[in-house]
Design an enzyme around this catalytic site. Structure first.
Site, mmCIF file in Angstrom:
data_model
loop_
_atom_site.group_PDB
_atom_site.id
_atom_site.type_symbol
_atom_site.label_atom_id
_atom_site.label_comp_id
_atom_site.label_asym_id
_atom_site.label_seq_id
_atom_site.Cartn_x
_atom_site.Cartn_y
_atom_site.Cartn_z
ATOM 1 C CG ASP A 79 -2.039 0.954 1.174
ATOM 2 O OD1 ASP A 79 -2.469 1.278 0.056
ATOM 3 O OD2 ASP A 79 -2.516 1.389 2.241
ATOM 4 C CG ASP A 101 0.255 7.900 -3.254
ATOM 5 O OD1 ASP A 101 0.027 8.697 -4.191
ATOM 6 O OD2 ASP A 101 -0.116 8.107 -2.092
ATOM 7 C CD GLU A 131 -4.208 8.602 -4.094
ATOM 8 O OE1 GLU A 131 -3.970 7.556 -3.431
ATOM 9 O OE2 GLU A 131 -4.282 9.727 -3.579
ATOM 10 C CG HIS A 174 -5.645 8.089 3.571
ATOM 11 N ND1 HIS A 174 -5.316 8.919 2.532
ATOM 12 C CD2 HIS A 174 -5.541 6.832 3.084
ATOM 13 C CE1 HIS A 174 -5.030 8.192 1.462
ATOM 14 N NE2 HIS A 174 -5.163 6.921 1.768
ATOM 15 N N GLY A 175 -7.996 8.362 7.505
ATOM 16 C CA GLY A 175 -8.013 8.667 8.938
ATOM 17 C C GLY A 175 -9.381 9.096 9.428
ATOM 18 C CG HIS A 202 -6.638 4.749 -1.098
ATOM 19 N ND1 HIS A 202 -5.382 4.506 -0.607
ATOM 20 C CD2 HIS A 202 -6.725 4.047 -2.258
ATOM 21 C CE1 HIS A 202 -4.736 3.691 -1.425
ATOM 22 N NE2 HIS A 202 -5.523 3.400 -2.447
ATOM 23 N N GLY A 203 -9.316 5.550 2.180
ATOM 24 C CA GLY A 203 -9.932 6.329 3.256
ATOM 25 C C GLY A 203 -11.362 5.904 3.529
ATOM 26 C CG ASN A 224 -7.105 0.847 0.422
ATOM 27 O OD1 ASN A 224 -7.431 -0.123 -0.254
ATOM 28 N ND2 ASN A 224 -5.982 1.513 0.223
ATOM 29 C CB THR A 227 -8.854 4.767 10.796
ATOM 30 O OG1 THR A 227 -7.854 5.435 10.020
ATOM 31 C CG2 THR A 227 -8.997 5.440 12.142
HETATM 32 P P1 13P Z 1 -8.610 4.711 6.509
HETATM 33 O O1 13P Z 1 -7.629 4.551 7.608
HETATM 34 O O2 13P Z 1 -9.229 6.078 6.490
HETATM 35 O O3 13P Z 1 -9.618 3.632 6.458
HETATM 36 O O4 13P Z 1 -7.787 4.639 5.122
HETATM 37 C C1 13P Z 1 -7.034 3.485 4.847
HETATM 38 C C2 13P Z 1 -6.357 3.604 3.537
HETATM 39 O O5 13P Z 1 -6.879 4.187 2.609
HETATM 40 C C3 13P Z 1 -5.048 2.950 3.400
HETATM 41 O O6 13P Z 1 -4.477 3.191 2.153
#
Ligand code: 13P
Length: 273
Positions: A79, A101, A131, A174-175, A202-203, A224, A227
Site C-alpha cells: 500500500d 502513489d 492514484e 485517510h483517517g 482509499h480512506g 481500503n 483506521t
Molecule cells: P482509513 O484509515 O481512512 O480507512 O484509510 C485506509 C487507507 O486508505 C489505506 O491506504
C-alpha cells in the site's frame, strides 16, 4: 490461496461489489484479516505499508504460508509505495500487487514514474494500482489539499500507464474525519463511465455505511479500511479485563476481525469467495 489483485478486482467489477483491503501491521492483524475472510467467505486484499512493516520478505512469507492453507482468494498488496525500490522489493518478495502513489506529483511526472514500475510489475505477473487526484490525510489537516480526480485525465492516465486499477479521489480522506464526509457520486459516475479499469477508494473508515454500499454498486471495486479495524482492535483491548496482559492480543484480533466482517458484508463481498 494467493492470487493477483487484478483477478479479484475484475471479478468484483462484473459482480458490482468491492473487495475489502484492510491495513495490516503484523501477524495478529494478518490472521484476523484472513480469518475474517474465511468466516465471511469473502476474497480479501492484505494491504501492507512499507513504513509500517519494512521486513516485507518476512511478511510475504507469512502471508504465503497462511494463504496456502485456505481456498479463499487472497491478494497481497504493497500500500502507498513511495519509492521505486520499495515496489521492486515487494515484487521480489512475492507481493501480488503494488500500489504506487505518485498522486502529489504533476500529471506527466506521475505517468512517467508509474509507467516504469508497470513495465517491471507486469513482466512479473504483478498487478499495479496507482492514484490520480489526491486523497488527503485528516490527521495532517490537508483536507483542503486533496484534489478530486478529473475524469478525462483519468482516462488518459490509465491508457498511457496501463495500470490495472485506479485509486480515485471523490471526497474521502485517510483517517478520522473532522467533519461529515461527502462523496461526489456524480463524479464517481463520470469516472466509472469513462475509465475501463476497476476503481479503488482509499480512506474508507468513518465514511458511513450508506455511502460506501452505494459506492460499491456504482463502480468502486476495492475499498481500503485502516483506521476503523485498528481502532476496534484497540477498543477491544481497552475493554478487556484479564488475569494477564498477554490475553489482550487476542482481544485485538477479535475486535479487528469483527469490524472487518462488518465491512465485508457492507461491500457485498461476503459470500463471493
Ligand atoms: P482509513 O484509515 O481512512 O480507512 O484509510 C485506509 C487507507 O486508505 C489505506 O491506504
Amino acid at each position: 490461496m494467493l492470487v493477483t489483485m487484478g483477478e479479484l478486482l475484475q471479478k468484483a467489477k462484473k459482480g458490482h461489489y468491492a473487495v475489502c483491503a484492510p491495513s495490516n501491521a503484523d501477524e495478529i492483524s494478518l490472521r484476523a484479516s484472513i480469518d475474517a475472510a474465511k468466516e465471511a467467505q469473502a476474497p480479501v486484499i492484505i494491504n501492507l505499508n512499507y513504513t509500517i512493516h519494512p521486513d516485507i520478505k518476512f511478511f510475504a512469507r507469512m502471508v504465503r504460508d497462511i494463504a496456502n492453507e485456505t481456498s479463499i482468494p487472497i491478494a497481497l498488496n504493497q500500500d502507498h509505495g513511495a519509492k521505486y525500490e520499495h515496489a521492486i522489493r515487494a515484487i521480489q518478495a512475492g507481493f501480488t500487487s503494488v500500489m504506487v502513489d505518485r498522486s502529489t506529483l504533476p500529471f506527466e511526472e506521475n505517468i512517467a514514474q508509474v509507467s516504469e514500475i508497470v513495465k517491471v510489475a507486469h513482466a512479473c505477473g504483478v498487478t499495479v494500482e496507482a492514484e490520480l487526484g489526491h486523497v488527503g490525510y485528516a490527521a495532517k489537516d490537508d483536507m483542503d489539499e486533496r484534489s478530486l480526480t478529473d475524469p478525462d485525465q483519468a482516462k488518459e492516465y490509465c491508457e498511457r500507464t496501463k495500470v490495472d486499477c485506479l485509486a480515485v479521489s471523490i471526497g474521502t480522506v485517510h483517517g478520522t474525519y473532522k467533519g461529515t464526509p461527502h462523496i461526489d457520486f456524480d463524479l464517481l459516475k463520470k469516472l466509472n463511465d469513462i475509465v475501463e479499469v476497476p476503481l479503488v477508494l482509499h480512506g474508507g473508515s468513518g465514511t458511513g455505511e450508506d455511502k460506501l454500499a452505494r459506492a460499491c454498486h456504482e463502480g468502486i471495486c476495492k475499498i481500503n479500511i485502516g483506521t476503523d479495524v485498528m481502532q476496534k482492535g484497540r477498543d477491544a483491548v481497552l475493554e478487556t479485563e484479564v488475569s494477564a496482559p498477554h490475553f489482550t492480543l487476542h482481544s485485538f484480533y477479535e475486535g479487528y476481525k469483527k469490524e472487518l466482517i462488518r465491512y465485508m458484508k457492507m461491500f457485498g463481498s461476503a459470500g463471493q469467495a
